[in-house]
Scaffold this motif. Sequence first.
Motif, PDB file in Angstrom:
ATOM      1  N   PRO A 190       4.877  -8.260  17.490  1.00 46.27           N
ATOM      2  CA  PRO A 190       4.751  -6.967  16.804  1.00 46.27           C
ATOM      3  C   PRO A 190       5.404  -5.831  17.591  1.00 46.27           C
ATOM      4  N   THR A 191       6.157  -5.005  16.899  1.00 45.84           N
ATOM      5  CA  THR A 191       6.712  -3.797  17.498  1.00 45.84           C
ATOM      6  C   THR A 191       5.664  -2.686  17.410  1.00 45.84           C
ATOM      7  N   LYS A 192       5.939  -1.567  18.064  1.00 48.25           N
ATOM      8  CA  LYS A 192       5.023  -0.425  17.958  1.00 48.25           C
ATOM      9  C   LYS A 192       4.913   0.035  16.503  1.00 48.25           C
ATOM     10  N   GLN A 193       6.042  -0.033  15.789  1.00 50.39           N
ATOM     11  CA  GLN A 193       6.018   0.360  14.380  1.00 50.39           C
ATOM     12  C   GLN A 193       5.172  -0.610  13.564  1.00 50.39           C
ATOM     13  N   ASP A 194       5.276  -1.900  13.873  1.00 50.23           N
ATOM     14  CA  ASP A 194       4.448  -2.896  13.188  1.00 50.23           C
ATOM     15  C   ASP A 194       2.968  -2.607  13.412  1.00 50.23           C
ATOM     16  N   GLN A 195       2.616  -2.303  14.652  1.00 50.35           N
ATOM     17  CA  GLN A 195       1.216  -2.024  14.981  1.00 50.35           C
ATOM     18  C   GLN A 195       0.723  -0.782  14.252  1.00 50.35           C
ATOM     19  N   SER A 196       1.590   0.228  14.175  1.00 42.60           N
ATOM     20  CA  SER A 196       1.233   1.444  13.440  1.00 42.60           C
ATOM     21  C   SER A 196       1.060   1.140  11.953  1.00 42.60           C
ATOM     22  N   GLU A 243      -2.258  -0.644  11.339  1.00 40.17           N
ATOM     23  CA  GLU A 243      -3.398   0.278  11.439  1.00 40.17           C
ATOM     24  C   GLU A 243      -3.591   1.067  10.151  1.00 40.17           C
ATOM     25  N   LYS A 244      -2.489   1.311   9.437  1.00 38.59           N
ATOM     26  CA  LYS A 244      -2.551   2.065   8.178  1.00 38.59           C
ATOM     27  C   LYS A 244      -2.776   1.159   6.967  1.00 38.59           C
ATOM     28  N   GLY A 245      -2.822  -0.149   7.211  1.00 38.55           N
ATOM     29  CA  GLY A 245      -2.979  -1.083   6.100  1.00 38.55           C
ATOM     30  C   GLY A 245      -1.680  -1.383   5.392  1.00 38.55           C
ATOM     31  N   TYR A 246      -0.545  -1.103   6.048  1.00 37.90           N
ATOM     32  CA  TYR A 246       0.770  -1.382   5.479  1.00 37.90           C
ATOM     33  C   TYR A 246       1.262  -2.748   5.942  1.00 37.90           C
ATOM     34  N   ILE A 247       2.052  -3.408   5.099  1.00 35.49           N
ATOM     35  CA  ILE A 247       2.724  -4.627   5.533  1.00 35.49           C
ATOM     36  C   ILE A 247       3.700  -4.244   6.647  1.00 35.49           C
ATOM     37  N   PRO A 248       3.677  -4.924   7.796  1.00 34.21           N
ATOM     38  CA  PRO A 248       4.552  -4.537   8.913  1.00 34.21           C
ATOM     39  C   PRO A 248       6.029  -4.619   8.544  1.00 34.21           C
ATOM     40  N   ARG A 249       6.784  -3.680   9.078  1.00 34.29           N
ATOM     41  CA  ARG A 249       8.195  -3.576   8.712  1.00 34.29           C
ATOM     42  C   ARG A 249       9.015  -4.776   9.131  1.00 34.29           C
ATOM     43  N   SER A 250       8.555  -5.511  10.109  1.00 35.74           N
ATOM     44  CA  SER A 250       9.290  -6.704  10.540  1.00 35.74           C
ATOM     45  C   SER A 250       9.286  -7.797   9.479  1.00 35.74           C
ATOM     46  N   LEU A 251       8.488  -7.611   8.403  1.00 34.79           N
ATOM     47  CA  LEU A 251       8.444  -8.584   7.313  1.00 34.79           C
ATOM     48  C   LEU A 251       9.072  -8.040   6.028  1.00 34.79           C
ATOM     49  N   LYS A 280       0.835  -1.203   0.000  1.00 26.34           N
ATOM     50  CA  LYS A 280       0.000   0.000   0.000  1.00 26.34           C
ATOM     51  C   LYS A 280       0.869   1.252   0.000  1.00 26.34           C
ATOM     52  N   ARG A 281       2.112   1.105   0.425  1.00 28.03           N
ATOM     53  CA  ARG A 281       3.029   2.244   0.369  1.00 28.03           C
ATOM     54  C   ARG A 281       3.280   2.648  -1.081  1.00 28.03           C
ATOM     55  N   THR A 282       3.259   1.667  -1.974  1.00 33.49           N
ATOM     56  CA  THR A 282       3.458   1.931  -3.401  1.00 33.49           C
ATOM     57  C   THR A 282       2.148   2.245  -4.098  1.00 33.49           C
ATOM     58  N   GLY A 289      10.481  -8.084   0.358  1.00 39.68           N
ATOM     59  CA  GLY A 289      10.283  -8.838   1.582  1.00 39.68           C
ATOM     60  C   GLY A 289      11.589  -9.370   2.145  1.00 39.68           C
ATOM     61  N   ASN A 290      11.604  -9.596   3.464  1.00 40.81           N
ATOM     62  CA  ASN A 290      12.783 -10.180   4.097  1.00 40.81           C
ATOM     63  C   ASN A 290      12.657 -11.703   4.136  1.00 40.81           C
TER      64      ASN A 290
END
Length: 331
Positions: free
Chosen positions: A274-280, A283-291, A234-236, A299-300
């Motif tokens: 999940p980190t706080k950033q992942d949770q954020s 909430e925005k519909g983004y793939i969590p950064r931990s992935l 969704k970032r793209t 992807g990692n």
Amino acid sequence: MKKISFPLIVILLVCIILTLIGYNTLITRKDSQKYQNLQEDYPTSSTKSSNTQTLYCIGDSLTLGSHAYPTVLSELTNLSIETFGGSQDQTIDIAIRSGRTKIYAYDITIPAQTDPVELTLYNEDHEELDVLKNKGSNFSNVEIADISGILKYDSEKEVHTFTRDEAGKSVTLDEYTRINADFPTFDKNGIAIIFTGTYDPYESGSIFRTITYQRAILNQLGIKKYIVVSLTSKRTFQIVNDMNSVLEEEHEEHFLNFRDYLLENGLQDADITPTKQDQSDLEKGYIPRSLLQDNLVDGNTEFHELLAKQLIQKMKELKYITDDDLTNTQI
């Protein structure tokens, strides 16, 4: 002078807005139809056939990385894994690499000596193409007018060049001349994974263009067993969910909605807290950064492990494979 009432003004504005929306929809449909018609008359290439089940993983950087999902699939299955595509390829690039979408050179003189000559790439309608800018499975060694050479893209000058392999007679192209490469052949009894679109242009109706070239690739493969992986970012693509809905409508049971899976179960199945950033992000519909990798597109390791397992489940669901094809039947 007679005053125009407020309700009448509102009605006029609504009519204007509806007219503009209708016009934009018409233009989008015409553009998409143009892309849909682009491949209709191309003949399907002959394909090799064998008794060995081959899994073709076709895509861009998300497919061709050293630790991408094809590597995981090679560890989890007994299938023969082959990859095809190019780094940061658009879907049209892969359609070109497959041999389905033809490209041409025009209005250049290939010198007698092995000096590079700049050239523009064209499609069959003689329209300029912005393609083949990255390394991939082919189209480095090419042939133009029976002259073998190297096709390169200079990112600084933003231009393609062709350098012949051996000196010979100079040749002037005053007609559109096809650029040929070492095109692949595919086992029609194999399975194809199509994971493209991440690097496609983001504009009105662009998803129809993606679908058209996905169909071109599939037609060239001649393979009936296939899976098309969803867009994830969704970032793209801010309207990624709508785009995936169109992909699902087109490919039906062959569509794998990997994005929805990542949002709903990705972190849990990867055993990641999940980190706080992942949770954020969620909430925005983004793939969590931990992935994801640092570029927030690719992807990692966990991302690709999850994708490989989801693909295995999908292939089993479609009866493309059985537990006998797996190295671990617990998947």
